[in-house]
Design a protein around this motif. Structure first.
Motif, PDB file in Angstrom:
ATOM      1  N   ALA A  84       0.830  -1.209   0.000  1.00 44.84           N
ATOM      2  CA  ALA A  84       0.000   0.000   0.000  1.00 44.84           C
ATOM      3  C   ALA A  84       0.863   1.258   0.000  1.00 44.84           C
ATOM      4  O   ALA A  84       0.562   2.235  -0.699  1.00 44.84           O
ATOM      5  N   TYR A  85       1.959   1.247   0.792  1.00 47.00           N
ATOM      6  CA  TYR A  85       2.882   2.387   0.786  1.00 47.00           C
ATOM      7  C   TYR A  85       3.464   2.605  -0.608  1.00 47.00           C
ATOM      8  O   TYR A  85       3.499   3.737  -1.121  1.00 47.00           O
ATOM      9  N   ALA A  86       3.958   1.527  -1.209  1.00 42.90           N
ATOM     10  CA  ALA A  86       4.584   1.633  -2.531  1.00 42.90           C
ATOM     11  C   ALA A  86       3.584   2.155  -3.562  1.00 42.90           C
ATOM     12  O   ALA A  86       3.927   3.000  -4.407  1.00 42.90           O
ATOM     13  N   TYR A  87       2.354   1.668  -3.487  1.00 40.18           N
ATOM     14  CA  TYR A  87       1.329   2.095  -4.430  1.00 40.18           C
ATOM     15  C   TYR A  87       1.086   3.598  -4.334  1.00 40.18           C
ATOM     16  O   TYR A  87       1.073   4.306  -5.348  1.00 40.18           O
ATOM     17  N   ALA A  88       0.889   4.110  -3.117  1.00 40.43           N
ATOM     18  CA  ALA A  88       0.602   5.538  -2.936  1.00 40.43           C
ATOM     19  C   ALA A  88       1.791   6.412  -3.334  1.00 40.43           C
ATOM     20  O   ALA A  88       1.627   7.459  -3.977  1.00 40.43           O
ATOM     21  N   ILE A  89       2.997   5.982  -2.973  1.00 42.69           N
ATOM     22  CA  ILE A  89       4.186   6.788  -3.285  1.00 42.69           C
ATOM     23  C   ILE A  89       4.422   6.857  -4.787  1.00 42.69           C
ATOM     24  O   ILE A  89       4.664   7.937  -5.350  1.00 42.69           O
ATOM     25  N   VAL A  90       4.365   5.709  -5.465  1.00 41.33           N
ATOM     26  CA  VAL A  90       4.604   5.683  -6.907  1.00 41.33           C
ATOM     27  C   VAL A  90       3.553   6.505  -7.645  1.00 41.33           C
ATOM     28  O   VAL A  90       3.852   7.146  -8.660  1.00 41.33           O
ATOM     29  N   PHE A  91       2.321   6.489  -7.146  1.00 41.63           N
ATOM     30  CA  PHE A  91       1.254   7.247  -7.796  1.00 41.63           C
ATOM     31  C   PHE A  91       1.440   8.752  -7.625  1.00 41.63           C
ATOM     32  O   PHE A  91       1.290   9.522  -8.585  1.00 41.63           O
ATOM     33  N   LEU A  92       1.759   9.194  -6.421  1.00 43.99           N
ATOM     34  CA  LEU A  92       1.741  10.631  -6.110  1.00 43.99           C
ATOM     35  C   LEU A  92       3.097  11.314  -6.230  1.00 43.99           C
ATOM     36  O   LEU A  92       3.160  12.539  -6.371  1.00 43.99           O
ATOM     37  N   LEU A  93       4.178  10.547  -6.164  1.00 42.59           N
ATOM     38  CA  LEU A  93       5.498  11.173  -6.204  1.00 42.59           C
ATOM     39  C   LEU A  93       5.761  11.937  -7.502  1.00 42.59           C
ATOM     40  O   LEU A  93       6.353  13.038  -7.453  1.00 42.59           O
ATOM     41  N   PRO A  94       5.378  11.428  -8.690  1.00 36.09           N
ATOM     42  CA  PRO A  94       5.613  12.228  -9.904  1.00 36.09           C
ATOM     43  C   PRO A  94       4.971  13.614  -9.835  1.00 36.09           C
ATOM     44  O   PRO A  94       5.579  14.601 -10.277  1.00 36.09           O
ATOM     45  N   GLY A  95       3.770  13.723  -9.277  1.00 38.46           N
ATOM     46  CA  GLY A  95       3.126  15.026  -9.148  1.00 38.46           C
ATOM     47  C   GLY A  95       3.889  15.946  -8.223  1.00 38.46           C
ATOM     48  O   GLY A  95       4.009  17.159  -8.487  1.00 38.46           O
ATOM     49  N   ILE A  96       4.404  15.397  -7.115  1.00 46.31           N
ATOM     50  CA  ILE A  96       5.189  16.214  -6.172  1.00 46.31           C
ATOM     51  C   ILE A  96       6.470  16.697  -6.841  1.00 46.31           C
ATOM     52  O   ILE A  96       6.862  17.874  -6.700  1.00 46.31           O
ATOM     53  N   LEU A  97       7.154  15.827  -7.584  1.00 47.10           N
ATOM     54  CA  LEU A  97       8.399  16.208  -8.253  1.00 47.10           C
ATOM     55  C   LEU A  97       8.160  17.277  -9.311  1.00 47.10           C
ATOM     56  O   LEU A  97       8.952  18.226  -9.459  1.00 47.10           O
TER      57      LEU A  97
END
Length: 382
Positions: free
Chosen positions: A142-155
């Motif tokens: 679940a952590y990996a799913y949320a991070i991979v999904f939202l990290l591109p937007g943050i970057l």
């Protein structure tokens, strides 16, 4: 990163249950990604402005969805010892979906298309929330799913000085999802532990901690099905403590209970395979199922148990004595199943037990059940 909570009770592999729950939760959302993307790209005009990219994303998301569907269908059928490679595929499919859709959400922030950005933001928030809920039994997934999904937007927000507000919202949402994963994961494991504890209590004999009659009957029916399907041997043993009423009358019920506990310990120590089922069937009677064991193998196990109990000193407080058991068994290669098969097998073993009692006790008697099943009458031999 923290590991998952541990299962607090014994029984079947808990991780198989966890993966089945995850697969069940995740299956409805497998085709959400290509459907949402196709609708948003078409309705917002992104598809007309960038047709090659739009079709490429649809193809990639659809292909991953097909692979994930094939994967979950196999995960539902696989046994515990064969599931690892398919779990890796499951992880890869989840991360791939998340990464592609999350990258398109990040691209929408730079597209200058307000409708496209708004639709991707709304759909992305819903998809992440649903994914976190689906994968929360495995916290790392679940952590990996949320991070991979939202990290591109943050970057993207950090790279573009005009998107600090959007980046702050996305980071806050990721933090919220992170804490939601922790909460849902903890609640899931508490619920699972409670459920398995109740299940264990419902199938356990309180005095001996062996399985009880209800569980034995359920497993016998289940193993009759499996053995009939695979055309393999199935052996059933029925054991009874000799002269147990006299022991109770002479030494008291507390000592009798201790005898039963020590017999249970001997049975457990002589049945090392995880597939062997041992239960206290009632009173001083015990029952055993040996899956995949022929007559010769069942006789060896039964004789080993009988000899071990004969040599055992039963000690309780200041009392010491010896006990013996009689054992009746049946072993057949099953080729077909019918509703009365489990009851007939137990009956043959029980009748062999009575012969062991009549022939002097402290012995093993085998039932010739292969011919008895064909004739419809139980035949026995020593």
């Amino acid at each position: 990163m923290a590991t998952e909570p541990s299962i607090q009770v014994e029984g079947s592999d808990p991780w198989l249950r966890v993966w089945r729950d995850i697969v069940k939760r995740a299956t409805p959302g497998i085709f959400v990604y290509p459907i949402f993307w196709a609708v948003i790209a078409a309705s917002s005009g992104f598809h007309h402005a960038h047709p090659e990219l739009s079709w490429s994303v649809i193809a990639a998301l659809s292909g991953i969805s097909i692979v994930r569907l094939f994967n979950v269908l196999h995960l539902k059928r696989l046994r515990t010892e064969k599931r690892s490679a398919w779990q890796v595929v499951f992880w890869a499919g989840v991360v791939a979906h998340s990464g592609i859709y999350g990258s398109m959400f990040a691209l929408s922030l730079l597209s200058g298309n307000g409708q496209f950005s708004l639709l991707m933001a709304f759909s992305g928030a819903g998809i992440v929330a649903g994914g976190v809920n689906s994968f929360s039994p495995r916290r790392n997934l679940a952590y990996a799913y949320a991070i991979v999904f939202l990290l591109p937007g943050i970057l993207v927000a950090l790279w573009s000085q005009n998107l600090w507000v959007e980046g702050g919202f996305i980071a806050t949402y990721l933090f919220y999802m992170w804490n939601l994963v922790r909460q849902q994961n903890a609640e899931y494991w508490v619920s699972l532990n409670n459920e398995r504890t109740l299940e264990l209590q419902s199938r356990t004999d309180a005095l001996t901690t062996l399985n009880n009659r209800r569980y034995f009957d359920e497993k016998l029916t289940e193993l009759c099905h499996l053995s009939s399907r695979d055309h393999v041997h199935l052996s059933v043993l029925v054991l009874d403590c000799d002269f147990f009423k006299a022991i109770n009358d002479k030494y008291g019920h507390d000592f009798g209970d201790e005898c039963l506990r020590q017999i249970a310990n001997v049975l457990t120590s002589n049945l090392p395979r995880a597939t062997d089922i041992c239960a206290r069937y009632g009173g001083e009677e015990f029952s055993i199922i040996l899956a995949g064991t022929d007559l010769q193998g069942a006789q060896l196990v039964a004789e080993r148990i009988r000899a071990s109990i004969e040599k055992m000193d039963v000690r309780y407080r200041d009392i010491q004595t010896h006990i013996t058991i009689s054992i009746g068994l049946v072993s057949v290669r099953l080729s077909s199943f019918d509703a009365g098969l489990p009851e007939r097998l137990f009956k043959y073993a029980d009748e062999a037990l009575y012969l062991a009692k009549e022939q002097g006790r402290n012995r093993v008697v085998s039932s010739v059940a292969s011919s008895a099943l064909r004739a419809g009458k139980p035949g026995v031999e020593k």
